[in-house]
Design a protein around this motif. Sequence first.
Motif, PDB file in Angstrom:
ATOM      1  N   MET A 179      77.147  53.033  66.391  1.00 48.96           N
ATOM      2  CA  MET A 179      76.554  52.420  65.186  1.00 48.96           C
ATOM      3  C   MET A 179      75.056  52.688  65.141  1.00 48.96           C
ATOM      4  O   MET A 179      74.330  52.356  66.079  1.00 48.96           O
ATOM      5  CB  MET A 179      76.842  50.922  65.201  1.00 48.96           C
ATOM      6  N   CYS A 231      72.765  49.755  59.506  1.00 51.89           N
ATOM      7  CA  CYS A 231      73.381  48.504  59.058  1.00 51.89           C
ATOM      8  C   CYS A 231      74.359  48.797  57.925  1.00 51.89           C
ATOM      9  O   CYS A 231      73.976  49.421  56.923  1.00 51.89           O
ATOM     10  CB  CYS A 231      72.292  47.530  58.587  1.00 51.89           C
ATOM     11  N   SER A 232      75.601  48.333  58.046  1.00 50.20           N
ATOM     12  CA  SER A 232      76.608  48.608  57.020  1.00 50.20           C
ATOM     13  C   SER A 232      76.429  47.695  55.808  1.00 50.20           C
ATOM     14  O   SER A 232      77.084  47.882  54.786  1.00 50.20           O
ATOM     15  CB  SER A 232      78.012  48.455  57.610  1.00 50.20           C
ATOM     16  N   ASP A 233      75.527  46.719  55.913  1.00 54.69           N
ATOM     17  CA  ASP A 233      75.228  45.845  54.769  1.00 54.69           C
ATOM     18  C   ASP A 233      74.048  46.359  53.938  1.00 54.69           C
ATOM     19  O   ASP A 233      74.041  46.224  52.725  1.00 54.69           O
ATOM     20  CB  ASP A 233      74.896  44.423  55.256  1.00 54.69           C
ATOM     21  N   GLY A 238      70.733  32.420  71.046  1.00 56.50           N
ATOM     22  CA  GLY A 238      71.948  31.659  71.335  1.00 56.50           C
ATOM     23  C   GLY A 238      73.084  32.516  71.872  1.00 56.50           C
ATOM     24  O   GLY A 238      74.159  32.010  72.169  1.00 56.50           O
ATOM     25  N   ASN A 290      74.304  35.911  74.581  1.00 59.51           N
ATOM     26  CA  ASN A 290      73.944  36.343  75.929  1.00 59.51           C
ATOM     27  C   ASN A 290      74.269  37.812  76.185  1.00 59.51           C
ATOM     28  O   ASN A 290      74.287  38.252  77.332  1.00 59.51           O
ATOM     29  CB  ASN A 290      74.630  35.451  76.978  1.00 59.51           C
ATOM     30  N   ARG A 291      74.524  38.554  75.102  1.00 59.42           N
ATOM     31  CA  ARG A 291      74.763  39.991  75.306  1.00 59.42           C
ATOM     32  C   ARG A 291      74.226  40.784  74.118  1.00 59.42           C
ATOM     33  O   ARG A 291      74.098  40.248  73.014  1.00 59.42           O
ATOM     34  CB  ARG A 291      76.235  40.276  75.582  1.00 59.42           C
ATOM     35  N   ARG A 327      73.779  43.043  70.930  1.00 59.42           N
ATOM     36  CA  ARG A 327      74.569  43.349  69.723  1.00 59.42           C
ATOM     37  C   ARG A 327      73.738  44.302  68.875  1.00 59.42           C
ATOM     38  O   ARG A 327      72.518  44.345  68.993  1.00 59.42           O
ATOM     39  CB  ARG A 327      74.818  42.084  68.893  1.00 59.42           C
ATOM     40  N   TYR A 381      79.037  42.672  65.306  1.00 63.70           N
ATOM     41  CA  TYR A 381      79.813  42.499  66.540  1.00 63.70           C
ATOM     42  C   TYR A 381      80.832  43.626  66.669  1.00 63.70           C
ATOM     43  O   TYR A 381      81.353  44.122  65.676  1.00 63.70           O
ATOM     44  CB  TYR A 381      80.536  41.152  66.516  1.00 63.70           C
ATOM     45  N   GLN A 382      81.130  43.988  67.916  1.00 64.88           N
ATOM     46  CA  GLN A 382      82.192  44.961  68.178  1.00 64.88           C
ATOM     47  C   GLN A 382      83.177  44.325  69.147  1.00 64.88           C
ATOM     48  O   GLN A 382      82.776  43.780  70.179  1.00 64.88           O
ATOM     49  CB  GLN A 382      81.593  46.248  68.738  1.00 64.88           C
ATOM     50  N   ASN A 383      84.451  44.350  68.782  1.00 58.64           N
ATOM     51  CA  ASN A 383      85.468  43.604  69.535  1.00 58.64           C
ATOM     52  C   ASN A 383      86.676  44.478  69.847  1.00 58.64           C
ATOM     53  O   ASN A 383      86.892  45.486  69.180  1.00 58.64           O
ATOM     54  CB  ASN A 383      85.917  42.388  68.708  1.00 58.64           C
ATOM     55  N   PRO A 384      87.453  44.069  70.848  1.00 60.50           N
ATOM     56  CA  PRO A 384      88.639  44.861  71.221  1.00 60.50           C
ATOM     57  C   PRO A 384      89.647  44.960  70.075  1.00 60.50           C
ATOM     58  O   PRO A 384      89.726  44.087  69.218  1.00 60.50           O
ATOM     59  CB  PRO A 384      89.240  44.060  72.387  1.00 60.50           C
TER      60      PRO A 384
END
Lengths: 193, 193
Positions: free
Chosen positions: B1, B4-6, B18, B20-21, B23, B34-37
């Motif tokens: 990525m 921004c896709s927006d 807030g 802890n990783r 993005r 966010y990127q998720n499984p």
Amino acid sequence: MKFCSDCAHPVALAIPEGDNRPRYVCAQCDAIHYQNPKLVIGSLPVWESDGELQVLLCKRAIEPRYGYWTLPAGFMENSETTAEAAIRETEEEAGANIELGPLFTLLNVAHVHQVHLFYLARLRDLDFAAGIESLDVRLFSERDIPWDDLAFPTIRKTLELFFADRVKIREGGSYGFHSMDIVRPMRAASDPG
Amino acid sequence: MKFCSDCAHPVALAIPEGDNRPRYVCAQCDAIHYQNPKLVIGSLPVWESDGELQVLLCKRAIEPRYGYWTLPAGFMENSETTAEAAIRETEEEAGANIELGPLFTLLNVAHVHQVHLFYLARLRDLDFAAGIESLDVRLFSERDIPWDDLAFPTIRKTLELFFADRVKIREGGSYGFHSMDIVRPMRAASDPG
């Protein structure tokens, strides 16, 4: 999605060759941006003492459903397993140290593009505390579960299935694995629009 | 990525407040991407006749693993349930009409950010045919399974668990639900780099 995340060109919905549904595609770099369901993973942590069983619930400090009660759960992250996600979310939201048991429920929530998984779990100790996304964390006996103030249908269903399995266990059964679909509530026929 | 896709502004990796990783966040519109499984869902379709059981496999017509054999499976789509995904993929890849059984395996493939689910299934008839993503579709007895030419570790593991459960069934048992992690093969100690 309005712009290509690879090249910043505007995207448009189109059915790619060999596909059968509309995707966001980029006419400049030919990227296809697929959108897929997300996994929400949590645990059902229990504490048994003097023959009484209690379940750990968290009061949400974030939207949606601020102030409502939930089992500790959240979006699965890349590079972790489903079990690791359940343990991490329980630690983050409830400060709780659990021994993870088997997968208990798989609940489809197709209208929000989510699949929820809940694992059985046993609290190792009572040193839990509300994390940044929780207002409060408490143990509840079955008779004290705040059924009217639960955050999501998948929480209610998982708790209902758990207490139903507890009845079977007293009759010599064991916990099952349960797979169900949560259907969006229908509008009443009299509902305008 | 990269963008921004927006709003098409360049994105950068940063840890949101807030969180802890890292993005992908947009400094212009504050969107967090966010990127998720992803869920990969399939079936293990069987045909039983004259006391002999056969399993349906598809020869892949697409990369990765072009020409290798797989159970019918693919990425779950938005707005469908896990069971609907299994039935759809089996129809698309094998032209097969199945009666879906219970969920059989959940396999974590954390290093590629995927969770694979396979359902047991029974072929309703023998009117199957290779779909656009398959070169061939065939029934295999256990002794004829092309073990060395299977496309993915989750396919091998699901078939191994299935035939192991068949042995237990002959001894009075039943199919279980199996949850496992597929670990990326380690490099040999002698492997340079």
